[in-house]
Each structure stands twice: as structure tokens, then as C-alpha cells.
Scaffold this motif. Sequence first.
Motif, PDB file in Angstrom:
ATOM      1  N   ASP A  56      -6.894  -3.842  10.672  1.00 48.84           N
ATOM      2  CA  ASP A  56      -6.114  -5.060  10.905  1.00 48.84           C
ATOM      3  C   ASP A  56      -6.620  -6.172   9.977  1.00 48.84           C
ATOM      4  N   GLY A  57      -5.778  -6.622   9.079  1.00 44.65           N
ATOM      5  CA  GLY A  57      -6.153  -7.717   8.170  1.00 44.65           C
ATOM      6  C   GLY A  57      -6.898  -7.251   6.945  1.00 44.65           C
ATOM      7  N   THR A  58      -7.783  -6.279   7.128  1.00 49.60           N
ATOM      8  CA  THR A  58      -8.633  -5.838   6.013  1.00 49.60           C
ATOM      9  C   THR A  58      -7.820  -5.086   4.954  1.00 49.60           C
ATOM     10  N   VAL A  59      -6.785  -4.353   5.417  1.00 53.23           N
ATOM     11  CA  VAL A  59      -5.944  -3.613   4.468  1.00 53.23           C
ATOM     12  C   VAL A  59      -5.236  -4.585   3.519  1.00 53.23           C
ATOM     13  N   GLY A  60      -4.788  -5.707   4.068  1.00 58.42           N
ATOM     14  CA  GLY A  60      -4.093  -6.687   3.230  1.00 58.42           C
ATOM     15  C   GLY A  60      -5.042  -7.459   2.329  1.00 58.42           C
ATOM     16  N   THR A  61      -6.286  -7.604   2.770  1.00 59.58           N
ATOM     17  CA  THR A  61      -7.260  -8.332   1.957  1.00 59.58           C
ATOM     18  C   THR A  61      -7.781  -7.437   0.830  1.00 59.58           C
ATOM     19  N   LEU A  62      -8.332  -6.276   1.221  1.00 57.18           N
ATOM     20  CA  LEU A  62      -8.891  -5.397   0.181  1.00 57.18           C
ATOM     21  C   LEU A  62      -7.784  -4.708  -0.611  1.00 57.18           C
ATOM     22  N   GLY A  63      -6.650  -4.439   0.052  1.00 59.30           N
ATOM     23  CA  GLY A  63      -5.488  -3.890  -0.663  1.00 59.30           C
ATOM     24  C   GLY A  63      -4.986  -4.898  -1.688  1.00 59.30           C
ATOM     25  N   GLY A  64      -5.012  -6.168  -1.320  1.00 58.76           N
ATOM     26  CA  GLY A  64      -4.588  -7.215  -2.258  1.00 58.76           C
ATOM     27  C   GLY A  64      -5.507  -7.263  -3.467  1.00 58.76           C
ATOM     28  N   LEU A  65      -6.804  -7.154  -3.212  1.00 58.43           N
ATOM     29  CA  LEU A  65      -7.777  -7.167  -4.309  1.00 58.43           C
ATOM     30  C   LEU A  65      -7.564  -5.947  -5.211  1.00 58.43           C
ATOM     31  N   GLU A  66      -7.382  -4.780  -4.581  1.00 56.87           N
ATOM     32  CA  GLU A  66      -7.184  -3.558  -5.364  1.00 56.87           C
ATOM     33  C   GLU A  66      -5.873  -3.625  -6.142  1.00 56.87           C
ATOM     34  N   ALA A  67      -4.841  -4.238  -5.551  1.00 58.96           N
ATOM     35  CA  ALA A  67      -3.568  -4.376  -6.273  1.00 58.96           C
ATOM     36  C   ALA A  67      -3.785  -5.193  -7.549  1.00 58.96           C
ATOM     37  N   MET A  68      -4.561  -6.267  -7.447  1.00 56.74           N
ATOM     38  CA  MET A  68      -4.840  -7.096  -8.624  1.00 56.74           C
ATOM     39  C   MET A  68      -5.649  -6.306  -9.665  1.00 56.74           C
ATOM     40  N   ARG A  69      -6.656  -5.583  -9.172  1.00 52.71           N
ATOM     41  CA  ARG A  69      -7.484  -4.794 -10.098  1.00 52.71           C
ATOM     42  C   ARG A  69      -6.649  -3.713 -10.778  1.00 52.71           C
ATOM     43  N   ALA A  70      -5.768  -3.074  -9.979  1.00 52.20           N
ATOM     44  CA  ALA A  70      -4.950  -1.979 -10.530  1.00 52.20           C
ATOM     45  C   ALA A  70      -4.002  -2.516 -11.605  1.00 52.20           C
ATOM     46  N   LEU A  71      -3.441  -3.684 -11.359  1.00 50.03           N
ATOM     47  CA  LEU A  71      -2.551  -4.287 -12.362  1.00 50.03           C
ATOM     48  C   LEU A  71      -3.329  -4.585 -13.633  1.00 50.03           C
ATOM     49  N   LYS A  72      -4.535  -5.075 -13.430  1.00 46.68           N
ATOM     50  CA  LYS A  72      -5.383  -5.410 -14.584  1.00 46.68           C
ATOM     51  C   LYS A  72      -5.708  -4.136 -15.379  1.00 46.68           C
TER      52      LYS A  72
END
Length: 417
Positions: free
Chosen positions: A97-113
Motif C-alpha cells: 500500500d503506497g510503496t508500489v506507487g512510490t518505488l514504482g514511480g522511482l523505477e519508472a523514472m529510472r527506466a525512462l532514463k
Amino acid sequence: MQIQIDQTRLMGELQTLATFTHAEPASNGTSVSRIVFSEDDLRARAWLKELAAVEGFDVRDDAVGNIFIRWTGTEHNLPAVATGSHTDAIPHAGMYDGTVGTLGGLEAMRALKRSGFRPRRSIELLMFTSEEPTRFGIGCLGSRLLSGTLDPNRADALEDDDETSLSSVRTAAGFAGSLSSVPLPPNHYHAWIELHIEQGPLLEREGIPIGIVTSIAAPAGYRFTITGFGGHAGALLMPDRKDALCAAAELILSVEHHALATGAIDTVATVGTCDIHPGAVNSVPSRVVLQLDIRDTDPGRREAVMQAIRRDCEELSQRRKVTIREELINADAPAESSSHTLRLLEEVCKEQGILSKKMVSRAYHDSLFMARIAPIAMIFIPCRNGVSHRPDEYAAPQDIVLGTRVLAQVLAKLASE
Ligand code: GLV
Ligand code: MN
Ligand code: MN
């Protein structure tokens, strides 16, 4: 654009975050308690900031401790695209709960990079302070303040169970500025997208991996203080008692009765805490404090349930000769996703051949308040048996990865606008 989500890293980070907890180990899953500004919360924040700094993202926090992790775009003066969620957890919660959106958000940014993408608009990850109401009795503290929904003075005066104010707790945690510096204007963000586990059973039941949230139900919170007349459990005769807990029991059943009586599946009401004074087995309870959480997609129907509960309170306080004081904690409006962000999400799912479903969020999220200052949408992924706020909360790695990929794709589209 092909975007590769690093499943091993993301799942490893979710596991690491779950170790910042003061919960007892649970036999039925991973029990996480991470109360805002506790030692574990502060360790989790420091760890998250470190992950972001390693990646070269800019990191700042505001006076209530909301964390902002920014990947600066080529046109950095344009309103940024934002994503994120929360990392605090209620007592004996799960690890998603919440952590998926936080760490998923970070990973989404890293993956785009990693993919070579360079954003036109900056992309910002937010970790909101105290989405959960556990410590200060009101949920979405950080996003309420950021969206200008909660008066800064009222926020600073909120107290925890030890009667310590938010003002002193946040100062001790290193966040000392004025809360009036927290609100951001309506044009600050171009859009907001939050990835979250569904916390309900529909996606799993229907075998659909992605939910696109069209609206968020309206939550409200109330505190009831019931004062009667207590005393010695042996000596105080039954006819002379004004047992506050017996009155509270009737009030709790009234809540259940009137929520059911609407006949609408979207009306939900819960009394989740009950503080009994003096709380001794051989003492008749003289005072009880109940916290009520009531939600509906239709705020008018929610208010009608409250009126019915109030009528019962009146009758019951006369019959049992107790006083019942009602305090409003919050009564929020529902939120709608914007047609533009919904369309982009549907487009991403179509392009990627991903089955998706439009749905309502009955749980609240920081998105409820972000909707007041930005066009929003949410991405839901399934969770096992719809279970949440329990140690056996579980989301499958492939669903987390898919949700993160959809998030990355939509962030890329929004950041290119
Ligand atoms: C969020 O945690 C909620 O209670 O909906
Ligand atoms: Mn929660
Ligand atoms: Mn949540």
C-alpha cells in the motif's frame, strides 16, 4: 518506446522498505507498521532520498516532510508531470500500500532514463507525509496541505495520542519551516498520476491487470466522545450506571445499520478505534472515544447516513443518560480524473495490448487532493483476494512491473506535451 522495468531491483527495494517497520513479524505475510515521523519512517525517508540522489535526481522536502524527487526536463520552466504515493503504513499493514506507487514511480523514472528518453517537462516523484490517519487522526496530511485544503494552523495544532502536536513532532524530525509555505498553486503541475494496488477484489476476480481510476469516493471522519458515569465494577449497582461503553456499542451498531440501509454498495462506514476510560477490567467505563470513517461515492448519501446516526445518538443519550459529543475531522468531496489523463492511459494500454478496466476507487489516496490542483488519474493493479491494510496484502511481481511500465509510458507522453 520500449521501456524495461528492472523487476529484480524494484522487488528488492520493496522488500528493503518493508524492513523499516516496528511491527511484530506475522505468520501470514509481511507485517509493516510505519507511523509518520517514527524512527522507521525517518529511516525509510533517508533511504528513499539516497536512492534518488544516486540516480542524479534533485531531492528536496517541504515543511511537512513531503519529499520531491525531480528529474529536470529540457524545458524546466514548464509545469512538471508528477507521480508518487506514500510510504507510511497503518499498524500491522502489508508491504504494498503506497510503496508500489512510490518505488514504482522511482523505477519508472529510472527506466525512462535508461531507455534514453529525455523529458521535455520535468518529471517529479512525490512521497507524501502521513497519507494514513494513524498518528494525527486525519489522512492525507501532506497532500491536504500541498493542495491548500487544510489550514496550516489547524494542521500544526493536530495532536497525537500523547498530546504532542504536529508542530513539535515535525520540528523534532527536522522539518521546521512554516506550513504556510507548503501549498502549491493550481498550475504548478501539468498532471498527476498515482500507481496503487487496487485494495479491492475486482481486477483479480475479472482477470484484468490494469485498472484506470475514473473517480475517488468521498471520505469523511468523525470523533464521538461518549461520557457517562463509571465506578467500581463490583460496587456500582446496575441501575445506577451510565456505562459509556454500552452506549458506544449501540452507536457502533447504529453506524452499521444506517450504512447498510442505504442499499448502495458504495456506502461504507467503519468504527475502527475505541478508547475506553479508565480501561480497567474492574471499572465501569465512564468515557469512550470512537473514531468513525464513513465514505460514499455520493456525499449527499453519506450526509444522510450521518443524520440518521445523529438521530440515534440523541435517542440513545437520553435513554442511557450519557452525553455524546461529535467532532468533525474531515468531510471531503469526491474527485474525478481528467478526461485527458484517462485518454492517455487508455491509449497506453491499447498500444501495449494490455487489458484494462475503468473503475472507481473506494479507498482514498493523495490523488483525491492532487485533483484540486492538477489533472489526475490513477493506475490500479490487482492485489490478492482484494486484501489490504493487513500483513497478507500481496501484489504479484508481474503486476507491479506492468503497472510501473504503464506509469512510465504515460509519464513519457505527459512529459513530452
Ligand atoms: C487509505 O489508506 C484509505 O484508508 O483509504
Ligand atoms: Mn492505506
Ligand atoms: Mn495507500
